[in-house]
Design a protein around this motif. Structure first.
Motif, short mmCIF file in Angstrom:
data_model
loop_
_atom_site.label_atom_id
_atom_site.label_comp_id
_atom_site.label_asym_id
_atom_site.label_seq_id
_atom_site.Cartn_x
_atom_site.Cartn_y
_atom_site.Cartn_z
N HIS A 87 -2.33 34.83 -8.41
CA HIS A 87 -1.97 34.84 -6.99
C HIS A 87 -1.70 36.27 -6.55
N ASN A 88 -1.81 36.53 -5.24
CA ASN A 88 -1.65 37.90 -4.73
C ASN A 88 -0.20 38.25 -4.39
N GLN A 89 0.75 37.44 -4.88
CA GLN A 89 2.16 37.76 -4.73
C GLN A 89 2.86 37.52 -6.06
N ARG A 90 3.95 38.24 -6.28
CA ARG A 90 4.71 38.04 -7.51
C ARG A 90 5.32 36.65 -7.49
N ILE A 91 5.55 36.08 -8.68
CA ILE A 91 6.15 34.75 -8.79
C ILE A 91 7.22 34.80 -9.87
N ILE B 33 1.64 17.76 -33.15
CA ILE B 33 2.52 17.98 -34.31
C ILE B 33 3.69 18.89 -33.99
N GLY B 34 3.75 19.43 -32.79
CA GLY B 34 4.87 20.30 -32.43
C GLY B 34 4.69 20.86 -31.04
N GLY B 35 5.63 21.68 -30.66
CA GLY B 35 5.56 22.29 -29.34
C GLY B 35 6.88 22.92 -28.96
N SER B 36 6.95 23.38 -27.73
CA SER B 36 8.17 23.98 -27.24
C SER B 36 8.03 24.28 -25.76
N LYS B 37 9.09 24.83 -25.21
CA LYS B 37 9.12 25.22 -23.80
C LYS B 37 9.90 26.52 -23.71
N ASP B 38 9.45 27.39 -22.82
CA ASP B 38 10.16 28.66 -22.59
C ASP B 38 9.94 29.07 -21.15
N TYR B 39 10.57 30.15 -20.76
CA TYR B 39 10.52 30.61 -19.38
C TYR B 39 10.22 32.09 -19.31
N LEU B 40 9.51 32.47 -18.26
CA LEU B 40 9.26 33.88 -17.94
C LEU B 40 10.04 34.19 -16.67
N GLY B 41 10.67 35.34 -16.64
CA GLY B 41 11.44 35.72 -15.46
C GLY B 41 10.58 35.91 -14.23
N GLU B 42 9.53 36.68 -14.36
CA GLU B 42 8.64 36.89 -13.22
C GLU B 42 7.35 37.52 -13.70
N ILE B 43 6.28 37.27 -12.93
CA ILE B 43 4.98 37.90 -13.21
C ILE B 43 4.52 38.55 -11.91
N ALA B 44 4.09 39.80 -12.02
CA ALA B 44 3.63 40.56 -10.85
C ALA B 44 2.40 39.92 -10.23
N ALA B 45 2.15 40.25 -8.97
CA ALA B 45 0.96 39.78 -8.28
C ALA B 45 -0.28 40.19 -9.07
N ASN B 46 -1.17 39.23 -9.32
CA ASN B 46 -2.40 39.47 -10.08
C ASN B 46 -2.14 40.14 -11.42
N GLY B 47 -0.96 39.91 -11.97
CA GLY B 47 -0.57 40.54 -13.23
C GLY B 47 -0.52 39.56 -14.38
N SER B 48 -0.27 40.09 -15.55
CA SER B 48 -0.17 39.29 -16.77
C SER B 48 1.08 39.67 -17.54
N ALA B 49 1.54 38.74 -18.34
CA ALA B 49 2.69 39.00 -19.21
C ALA B 49 2.42 38.34 -20.55
N GLU B 50 2.70 39.07 -21.62
CA GLU B 50 2.58 38.51 -22.96
C GLU B 50 3.95 37.96 -23.34
N MET B 51 3.94 36.84 -24.05
CA MET B 51 5.20 36.28 -24.48
C MET B 51 5.05 35.60 -25.83
N GLU B 52 6.16 35.48 -26.53
CA GLU B 52 6.23 34.74 -27.78
C GLU B 52 7.13 33.55 -27.55
#
Length: 134
Positions: free
Chosen positions: A66-70, A87-106
């Motif tokens: 998207h063209n706005q941060r979220i 066989i497994g899974g999880s849930k996590d949260y990202l604080g924010e992602i910049a407009a048209n940006g990416s974030a790597e997470m573990e």
């Protein structure tokens, strides 16, 4: 979002070693439906890789198309074995992602024991707390 399939996880569940559950029950309670702030899910996930180095985790890149941060992005992960069973899974949260940006997470995931990963599904989406734009 209309027409979208989403996977969800309540987080990590720990079973005794070599225990493979064969039955799960989920309860879905009715909630009020709100109009989405966007016409479709603005997020995509790529490069998901399982690693058991130090602790079991999935490394993944989440992209905001998207063209706005979220802010306040929730990310659900489901792990499948080679037979196609969860066989497994999880849930996590990202604080924010910049407009048209990416974030790597573990994302820390449940220990799968000696099972082999056949597929990883990652579902990033908005939360009720998400803020779009400034």
């Amino acid at each position: 979002f209309p027409g979208e399939t989403i996977g969800t996880s309540n987080g990590s569940i720990f079973f005794p070693e070599d225990c493979i559950p064969n039955n799960y029950e989920s309860y879905v309670y009715p909630l009020s439906v709100a109009e989405p702030q966007l016409p479709s899910n603005p997020f995509s996930a790529s490069n998901a890789q399982y690693s058991n180095e130090d602790y079991p985790k999935v490394k993944v890149t989440i992209t905001n198309n998207h063209n706005q941060r979220i802010s306040d992005v929730t990310v659900n992960v489901l792990l499948y074995n080679t037979d196609g069973n969860i066989i497994g899974g999880s849930k996590d949260y990202l604080g924010e992602i910049a407009a048209n940006g990416s974030a790597e997470m573990e994302i820390w995931v449940s220990d799968i024991g000696n099972q082999t990963i056949g597929k990883i599904e990652v579902y990033p989406t908005l939360t009720s707390y998400s803020i779009i734009g400034d």
